[in-house]
Design an enzyme around this catalytic site. Structure first.
Site, PDB file in Angstrom:
ATOM      1  N   GLU A  99       0.841  -1.201   0.000  1.00 30.44           N
ATOM      2  CA  GLU A  99       0.000   0.000   0.000  1.00 30.44           C
ATOM      3  C   GLU A  99       0.871   1.244   0.000  1.00 30.44           C
ATOM      4  O   GLU A  99       1.891   1.300   0.688  1.00 30.44           O
ATOM      5  CB  GLU A  99      -0.898  -0.008   1.234  1.00 30.44           C
ATOM      6  CG  GLU A  99      -1.934   1.099   1.296  1.00 30.44           C
ATOM      7  CD  GLU A  99      -2.904   0.914   2.450  1.00 30.44           C
ATOM      8  OE1 GLU A  99      -3.391   1.934   2.965  1.00 30.44           O
ATOM      9  OE2 GLU A  99      -3.173  -0.249   2.845  1.00 30.44           O
ATOM     10  N   ASP A 101       0.257   5.336   0.592  1.00 29.45           N
ATOM     11  CA  ASP A 101      -0.788   6.225   1.112  1.00 29.45           C
ATOM     12  C   ASP A 101      -0.406   7.696   1.065  1.00 29.45           C
ATOM     13  O   ASP A 101       0.677   8.075   1.532  1.00 29.45           O
ATOM     14  CB  ASP A 101      -1.069   5.925   2.595  1.00 29.45           C
ATOM     15  CG  ASP A 101      -1.664   4.569   2.840  1.00 29.45           C
ATOM     16  OD1 ASP A 101      -2.239   4.006   1.900  1.00 29.45           O
ATOM     17  OD2 ASP A 101      -1.559   4.077   3.967  1.00 29.45           O
ATOM     18  N   GLU A 103      -2.406  10.633   3.026  1.00 29.91           N
ATOM     19  CA  GLU A 103      -3.520  10.947   3.929  1.00 29.91           C
ATOM     20  C   GLU A 103      -3.423  12.424   4.304  1.00 29.91           C
ATOM     21  O   GLU A 103      -2.386  12.882   4.798  1.00 29.91           O
ATOM     22  CB  GLU A 103      -3.467  10.072   5.184  1.00 29.91           C
ATOM     23  CG  GLU A 103      -3.753   8.610   4.896  1.00 29.91           C
ATOM     24  CD  GLU A 103      -3.691   7.749   6.137  1.00 29.91           C
ATOM     25  OE1 GLU A 103      -4.660   7.009   6.386  1.00 29.91           O
ATOM     26  OE2 GLU A 103      -2.679   7.819   6.867  1.00 29.91           O
TER      27      GLU A 103
END
Length: 293
Positions: A99, A101, A103
């Site tokens: 993953e 990310d 954010e």
């Protein structure tokens, strides 16, 4: 005419990318809502997701990909966004997933948004970095991109690299290169941790909180997720017969200008790096010893 072979899908998409045929697309051409469809609104080429006390919202790509670049232009929640998180990320499936990310952590009015990046490899994350931005991301659209190839993962903001994760397999450090990944985004309430460690809660009197999107672009190798991972990786990798842009030497590492940009971001905008957090990691993580993130 020969029957269509779905295993060739990765190659076909890769060749299109090599030839420069991949271009920006409308939302519905690449993505679909994954939850709370009643929290989606469309205004021309702009998609808006809203968070209120009843729900957030999220979407996912219709396909999985291996290697390439994904980009979306985002305008984050204006005003008091404390407690909210908008995420843009790539992820594979399963407990040992990979993953990448972005954010975006909301804050009270007048305080800057924080951007947290994280990388999971074989289901293990805890590689957070946080930075503030050199512009107000709530006033206009800005591009957020993830470049992924067999040599590096690069997080970019308006094409400025803000983080690099290099392939260090030669040092025994796992690297995410064998699992097709979907592309996702969502907005949700995370006031238990998102703003000042959870001390500032979401003020629902300011709801709905709205994140806006445009400029959807996936320039990557599309894969059939019913095919073995190893087969997808093979089809999406360059060979003597075919060359993909993501394997070119020019994207195997940052160029000199990009290195200077990354150093500038780290010196002026990074506020947290897991590599220097000795309280969490008394023993420095192995990858931190060998390259900049």
């Amino acid at each position: 005419m020969a029957a269509f072979n779905p295993k060739m899908m990765c190659v076909l998409l890769g060749l299109s990318a090599l030839l420069g045929l991949a271009t920006g697309a409308k939302f519905y051409e690449l993505f679909q809502p994954s939850w709370a469809t009643d929290h989606f609104t469309y205004e021309g080429d702009v998609l808006r997701l809203k968070l209120d006390k009843s729900s957030g919202a999220g979407f996912a790509s219709k396909n999985k990909y291996m290697f390439g670049k994904v980009t979306v232009q985002i305008k984050l929640v204006e005003g008091d966004s404390a407690g909210t998180v908008t995420a843009f990320y790539m992820s594979s499936d399963g407990p040992n997933h990979n993953e990448f990310d972005f954010e975006f952590l909301g804050n009270t009015s007048g305080e800057p948004y924080l951007v947290q990046t994280n990388i999971y490899v074989n289901g293990v994350g805890n590689r957070e970095q946080r930075l503030n931005l050199w512009f107000d991301p709530t006033k206009d659209f800005h591009s957020y991109s993830i470049l992924w190839n067999q040599r590096q993962v690069v997080f970019l903001v308006d094409d400025t690299p803000v983080r690099v994760h290099s392939n260090l397999e030669h040092r025994g450090i796992p690297y995410p290169k064998d699992q097709p990944m979907g592309v996702y985004s969502s907005i949700w309430n995370a006031d238990d941790w998102a703003t000042q460690g959870g001390r500032v809660k979401t003020d629902w009197s300011h709801a709905p909180f709205v994140t806006s999107y445009q400029g959807f672009d996936i320039n990557a190798c599309q894969c059939n997720d019913t095919v073995a991972w190893s087969e997808n990786a093979k089809k999406c990798s360059s060979s003597a017969e075919r060359q993909f842009w993501w394997d070119a030497p020019t994207v195997a590492e940052l160029n000199l200008h990009q290195n200077h940009q990354l150093l500038w971001v780290r010196a002026n905008h990074m506020i947290y790096d897991y590599c220097t957090d000795s309280a969490r990691f008394p023993v420095t993580p192995a990858e931190c010893e060998h390259h900049r993130h």
